[in-house]
Design an enzyme around this catalytic site. Structure first.
Site, PDB file in Angstrom:
ATOM      1  N   LYS A  36       0.811  -1.224   0.000  1.00 17.76           N
ATOM      2  CA  LYS A  36       0.000   0.000   0.000  1.00 17.76           C
ATOM      3  C   LYS A  36       0.843   1.272   0.000  1.00 17.76           C
ATOM      4  O   LYS A  36       0.376   2.322  -0.440  1.00 17.76           O
ATOM      5  CB  LYS A  36      -0.945   0.020   1.198  1.00 17.76           C
ATOM      6  CG  LYS A  36      -0.261   0.211   2.545  1.00 17.76           C
ATOM      7  CD  LYS A  36      -1.279   0.366   3.659  1.00 17.76           C
ATOM      8  CE  LYS A  36      -0.595   0.650   4.986  1.00 17.76           C
ATOM      9  NZ  LYS A  36      -1.554   0.876   6.072  1.00 17.76           N
ATOM     10  N   ARG A 134      -6.025  -0.718  18.279  1.00 20.90           N
ATOM     11  CA  ARG A 134      -6.601  -0.623  16.948  1.00 20.90           C
ATOM     12  C   ARG A 134      -7.419  -1.898  16.769  1.00 20.90           C
ATOM     13  O   ARG A 134      -8.255  -2.203  17.601  1.00 20.90           O
ATOM     14  CB  ARG A 134      -5.517  -0.428  15.877  1.00 20.90           C
ATOM     15  CG  ARG A 134      -6.073   0.243  14.600  1.00 20.90           C
ATOM     16  CD  ARG A 134      -5.021   0.468  13.537  1.00 20.90           C
ATOM     17  NE  ARG A 134      -4.608  -0.770  12.894  1.00 20.90           N
ATOM     18  CZ  ARG A 134      -3.785  -0.828  11.838  1.00 20.90           C
ATOM     19  NH1 ARG A 134      -3.276   0.286  11.332  1.00 20.90           N
ATOM     20  NH2 ARG A 134      -3.452  -1.995  11.314  1.00 20.90           N
TER      21      ARG A 134
END
Length: 362
Positions: A36, A134
């Site tokens: 990414k 997270r």
């Protein structure tokens, strides 16, 4: 055309081999490269897919996996979706991701249903939150971990491929032997309880690689997911350069569009800028200011450093970067090209921006 990212494929290959040496040779871990950072750039994908040490290629966006799934599978690599799947994208997840990271049983049920439709058995890595807060089932919630596991083991079209954890990305919690040992301990419990063998215990990202060199990566961790370490050569736990890597494999080039002597302090009442922030200005008198044709729409200006060490970034708007070149040894003129090393945040935006070209050095 400018601005453009100059991507040195030889330096990227060098970085890949350097992190592979640490991860696979020293750490006995499988190597998952995260694509990414360069928005699944085709040339980077070719480089990574062709490297024998890479076993997995991962991204957070299904669209990126879709762009290269067929190609990398032909090279014998598995595709991995890192971000937890959205319910709206389940069909594409099962189609383009060989493995997906998950924490919600409702989503895993959808994956099971879709895998049945496609005649597949979809692999998942169950994420455990070790305190970074997270994604993942919180490590102290044993009841939820057990109930989730019980249901997964009954699913005909889901294979529990392994466990994973993520650190540093949100809470900035640094991977340590102590917190990663929670993950390996939980993996052992699951293997014993269900009489299975987990293929992957994924111990984090580029912030975990330093543990290998210190000899503190817990036994049982057998996979790392590396993006920034490969692209920029960084250990992201403490910001150190990894042995054998370089930070200038990817460089931004941008063009000067104005060069004038102006005051260093704006004139008038100071309000907020275009991004709602109230800026602070240092009075330096009259300075030589250059405007460069790139801005916050394209990059993270806080993670850029000019290769001209006597050029200082003063600030930016959405389309303009303001720099002080008063003390530079270079006599700039309008049209000149300025080069910057970039950090991870800047690289992410630049690689995604449709206004930034890519140029390759081979």
């Amino acid at each position: 055309m400018y601005p453009k990212l100059v991507i040195d494929l030889k330096k990227l290959k060098n970085n890949l081999e350097a992190v592979a040496k640490i991860t696979t040779d020293q750490g006995n871990c499988s190597l998952m490269i995260v694509t990414k950072g360069l928005c699944a750039d085709k040339e980077m994908v070719k480089l990574v897919a062709g490297h024998p040490t890479v076993r997995y290629m991962a991204d957070s966006r299904v669209k990126n996996l879709e762009s290269y799934a067929d190609f990398v599978r032909e090279q014998g690599k598995k595709t991995v979706l890192l971000r937890l799947p959205m319910p709206s994208e389940i069909e594409k997840v099962v189609t383009y991701a060989d493995i997906s990271f998950n924490s919600e049983i409702s989503t895993i049920r959808l994956l099971n249903e879709e895998a049945a439709k496609q005649g597949k058995r979809h692999k998942i890595v169950l994420m455990i939150d070790l305190g970074d807060l997270r994604e993942g089932i919180f490590f102290e919630n044993h009841e939820l971990i057990c109930s989730t596991m019980d249901e997964i083991m009954k699913m005909e079209h889901i294979e529990l491929y392994g466990l994973g954890a993520n650190l540093t990305c949100y809470g900035a919690i640094i991977p340590k032997k102590e917190n990663l040992s929670i993950l390996t301990g939980l993996a052992s419990e699951i293997e014993q309880k269900y009489d299975i063998r987990l293929n992957m215990i994924s111990g984090g990202n580029s912030s975990s690689i330093y543990l290998i060199e210190k000899g503190e990566l817990p036994k049982g961790i057998n996979n790392l997911r590396l993006g920034e370490a490969f692209l920029l050569g960084n250990d992201t736990a403490y910001g150190q350069k990894l042995p054998g890597t370089t930070g200038d494999a990817i460089v931004l080039e941008a063009q000067i569009i104005e060069l004038q002597q102006k005051p260093s302090l704006p004139i008038g009442e100071v309000g907020v800028d275009a991004f709602g922030q109230k800026p602070y200005y240092e009075d330096r008198g009259i300075i030589k200011r250059a405007i460069i044709a790139i801005g916050k729409q394209d990059t993270d200006t806080d993670s850029m450093v000019s290769l001209d060490k006597k050029m200082e970034i003063l600030g930016a708007s959405s389309d303009h970067l303001i720099v002080d070149v008063t003390n530079s040894n270079t006599t700039y003129k309008v049209g000149d090209i300025v080069r910057f090393e970039i950090g991870y945040g800047g690289m992410l935006k630049l690689a995604t921006s449709p206004y930034v070209e890519k140029h390759y050095l081979t």
